[in-house]
Design a protein around this motif. Structure first.
Motif, PDB file in Angstrom:
ATOM      1  N   LEU A   1       0.871  -1.236  -0.205  1.00  0.00           N
ATOM      2  CA  LEU A   1       0.049  -0.239  -0.107  1.00  0.00           C
ATOM      3  C   LEU A   1       0.627   0.612  -0.137  1.00  0.00           C
ATOM      4  O   LEU A   1       2.097   1.295   0.532  1.00  0.00           O
ATOM      5  N   PRO A   2       0.667   1.825  -0.837  1.00  0.00           N
ATOM      6  CA  PRO A   2       1.659   3.090  -1.161  1.00  0.00           C
ATOM      7  C   PRO A   2       1.567   4.248   0.485  1.00  0.00           C
ATOM      8  O   PRO A   2       2.340   4.484   0.207  1.00  0.00           O
TER       9      PRO A   2
ATOM     10  N   GLY B   1       4.217  -2.182  -4.784  1.00  0.00           N
ATOM     11  CA  GLY B   1       2.844  -2.432  -5.904  1.00  0.00           C
ATOM     12  C   GLY B   1       2.304  -3.193  -5.024  1.00  0.00           C
ATOM     13  O   GLY B   1       2.554  -3.989  -4.327  1.00  0.00           O
ATOM     14  N   HIS B   2       0.417  -2.962  -5.508  1.00  0.00           N
ATOM     15  CA  HIS B   2      -0.205  -3.980  -5.181  1.00  0.00           C
ATOM     16  C   HIS B   2      -0.208  -5.381  -6.055  1.00  0.00           C
ATOM     17  O   HIS B   2      -0.574  -5.582  -7.406  1.00  0.00           O
ATOM     18  N   PRO B   3      -0.005  -6.567  -5.250  1.00  0.00           N
ATOM     19  CA  PRO B   3      -0.103  -7.947  -6.669  1.00  0.00           C
ATOM     20  C   PRO B   3      -2.088  -8.239  -6.644  1.00  0.00           C
ATOM     21  O   PRO B   3      -2.450  -8.899  -7.912  1.00  0.00           O
ATOM     22  N   LEU B   4      -2.918  -7.890  -6.224  1.00  0.00           N
ATOM     23  CA  LEU B   4      -3.792  -7.450  -7.209  1.00  0.00           C
ATOM     24  C   LEU B   4      -4.378  -6.949  -8.799  1.00  0.00           C
ATOM     25  O   LEU B   4      -4.512  -7.447  -9.667  1.00  0.00           O
TER      26      LEU B   4
ATOM     27  N   ASN C   1     -10.899   4.786  -0.354  1.00  0.00           N
ATOM     28  CA  ASN C   1     -10.238   6.534   0.596  1.00  0.00           C
ATOM     29  C   ASN C   1      -9.262   6.315   1.495  1.00  0.00           C
ATOM     30  O   ASN C   1      -8.511   7.294   1.177  1.00  0.00           O
ATOM     31  N   LEU C   2      -8.626   5.477   2.042  1.00  0.00           N
ATOM     32  CA  LEU C   2      -7.257   5.291   3.465  1.00  0.00           C
ATOM     33  C   LEU C   2      -6.411   5.821   1.538  1.00  0.00           C
ATOM     34  O   LEU C   2      -5.627   6.089   1.940  1.00  0.00           O
ATOM     35  N   ILE C   3      -5.934   4.669   1.007  1.00  0.00           N
ATOM     36  CA  ILE C   3      -5.012   5.226  -0.543  1.00  0.00           C
ATOM     37  C   ILE C   3      -5.329   6.782  -0.820  1.00  0.00           C
ATOM     38  O   ILE C   3      -4.317   7.868  -0.849  1.00  0.00           O
TER      39      ILE C   3
ATOM     40  N   GLN D   1      -2.883   4.156  -9.879  1.00  0.00           N
ATOM     41  CA  GLN D   1      -2.316   5.010 -10.584  1.00  0.00           C
ATOM     42  C   GLN D   1      -1.397   4.444  -9.200  1.00  0.00           C
ATOM     43  O   GLN D   1      -0.367   4.603  -9.335  1.00  0.00           O
ATOM     44  N   GLN D   2      -1.813   4.919  -8.072  1.00  0.00           N
ATOM     45  CA  GLN D   2      -1.082   4.876  -6.642  1.00  0.00           C
ATOM     46  C   GLN D   2       0.166   3.764  -6.108  1.00  0.00           C
ATOM     47  O   GLN D   2      -0.467   3.329  -5.199  1.00  0.00           O
ATOM     48  N   LEU D   3      -0.942   2.930  -6.776  1.00  0.00           N
ATOM     49  CA  LEU D   3      -0.839   1.354  -6.828  1.00  0.00           C
ATOM     50  C   LEU D   3      -0.167   0.623  -7.026  1.00  0.00           C
ATOM     51  O   LEU D   3       0.710  -0.739  -6.680  1.00  0.00           O
ATOM     52  N   GLY D   4       0.939   1.234  -8.225  1.00  0.00           N
ATOM     53  CA  GLY D   4       1.944   0.806  -8.079  1.00  0.00           C
ATOM     54  C   GLY D   4       2.458   0.086  -9.807  1.00  0.00           C
ATOM     55  O   GLY D   4       3.533   0.370  -9.807  1.00  0.00           O
ATOM     56  N   GLY D   5       1.417  -0.153 -10.389  1.00  0.00           N
ATOM     57  CA  GLY D   5       1.687  -0.892 -11.840  1.00  0.00           C
ATOM     58  C   GLY D   5       1.952  -2.204 -11.175  1.00  0.00           C
ATOM     59  O   GLY D   5       1.853  -3.121 -10.261  1.00  0.00           O
TER      60      GLY D   5
END
Length: 395
Positions: free
Chosen positions: A151-152, A169-172, A322-324, A369-373
């Motif tokens: 999580l960023p 980044g997020h594995p999802l 919303n947290l992110i 975009q914030q989740l890292g790609g």
């Protein structure tokens, strides 16, 4: 050619996941590590996903996936047996690396044992200590050699506590991929192009379904009163029986609404939705990645809620979206606010108020975009293998 020197002899890595999401993300990590160093072998604790990735399971995580004090007590024997099996393997075979995935109460004890045995520890996917029990960061700092977070906002949290972590980044982003386009999904399930699709995702645990499915169905009924041509999509997880869904209102409401129970094409179903109402958790983030405006809702027992309020302080939001973002992107409804009228009102607004809808879609894109790609598992594998190489060089 691999950027890591392959081992001449197989080295054993222990990986421990206690929940379904950790099992899935752990399996992706194992495959990424093996792609870089096929001479590794893996053992540990997990479920079907890790087993399918050729991990030798010493304990079945399904027996430990419990919530609540009563459930933990009833499964205490399974928990202790699993812990004993893993510690004995660490003591007798000394794995070259211990990989822990979330599941902190169980995993931090293993980290302590690994330290005693001189085994380096890689923690993948931080426990949510930024939400509650933040004092555990001191324990993590003492016991963990490297941590990869997904999580960023987590690197800043750890930096404030004097700990450097790797944001991978997020594995999802690697797994949330619809196999069908929205039009293909509609065609496969016999849904006309003129229908508006609303997802009903009350969770996969029995208690969540009991608490939220009746509320979501009532909200669906209110929506259908003044919005024509609505079709509701309800995914049925393999672990959820149709009888359970019927018991909590589905059988009665299917006579009055167009509700389709979907047992496959989960991500295609989500992506086809024009809006959704969902139990706060992974599903809300999945829907966000797919760009679906969603009402995040949650209900729990009053005792659990008030205990949570005592333990969790300072969080403005409870949904990851919303947290992110650090601001309101999607509506959140908790406890008494998660009622049919408010859920229906928020869902209707996201469908017909185009200015609000576009603002939500823009916010979801910002979060994505914030989740890292894509590539989180590969980046986490690089961190794990660098720790393995570093410890191998020094020992």
């Amino acid at each position: 050619m691999s950027e890591f020197r392959q081992s001449e002899q197989p080295r054993e890595v222990m990986i421990v996941a206690g929940e379904a999401s950790g099992d899935l993300h752990g399996a992706h990590l194992v495959r990424s590590m093996l792609a870089r160093d096929p001479h590794l072998r893996f053992c540990g604790m997990g479920g079907r996903e890790l087993q399918a990735a050729d991990v030798e399971l010493l304990a079945d995580a399904a027996k430990l996936a419990v919530v609540g004090a009563v459930e933990v007590l009833s499964h205490l024997g399974d928990i202790l047996r699993a812990r004993r099996a893993l510690i004995e393997r660490m003591r007798d075979h000394r794995p070259a690396l211990l990989i822990l995935i979330d599941y902190p109460d169980f995993n931090l004890l293993l980290a302590r044992k690994a330290k005693q045995f001189g085994i380096p520890v890689f923690y993948y996917i931080s426990p949510q200590i930024w939400a509650w029990r933040s004092g555990r960061v001191r324990t993590i700092k003492r016991l963990v050699d490297r941590m990869a977070v997904i999580l960023p906002f987590e690197p800043d949290f750890y930096a404030r506590h004097g700990m450097e972590v790797d944001f991978v980044g997020h594995p999802l982003l690697d797994s949330v991929k619809p196999g069908l386009s929205p039009s293909e999904f509609r065609s496969r399930h016999g849904i006309g192009a003129d229908r508006t699709l609303v997802g009903l995702l009350p969770g996969s645990r029995r208690k969540e379904i009991a608490a939220l499915l009746p509320v979501f169905l009532e909200a669906a009924g209110r929506l259908a009163r003044d919005m024509p041509r609505l079709t509701f999509l309800l995914p049925q997880a393999p672990t959820v029986s149709r009888a359970l869904l019927d018991q909590h209102g589905l059988a009665a409401w299917q006579e009055r609404l167009d509700i389709r129970v979907i047992t496959e094409d989960r991500y295609a179903m989500m992506a086809a939705c024009d809006a959704a109402m969902a139990a706060s958790g992974t599903a809300v983030l999945e829907l966000g990645i797919l760009g679906v405006p969603t009402v995040a809702a949650y209900r729990m027992s009053p005792h659990t809620y008030w205990l949570g309020r005592l333990l969790i302080r300072g969080l403005r939001f409870f949904s990851l979206i919303n947290l992110i973002a650090g601001r309101d992107i999607i509506p959140e409804l908790l406890q008494d606010a998660a009622n049919p009228d408010q859920i229906a009102q928020e869902t209707r607004s996201m469908l017909i108020d185009q200015a609000r809808r576009q603002a939500i879609l823009a916010g979801l894109d910002e979060v994505r975009q914030q989740l890292g790609g894509p590539g989180a598992s590969d980046r986490a594998a690089a961190v794990a293998l660098s720790l393995l190489a570093e410890r191998g060089a020094h020992g």
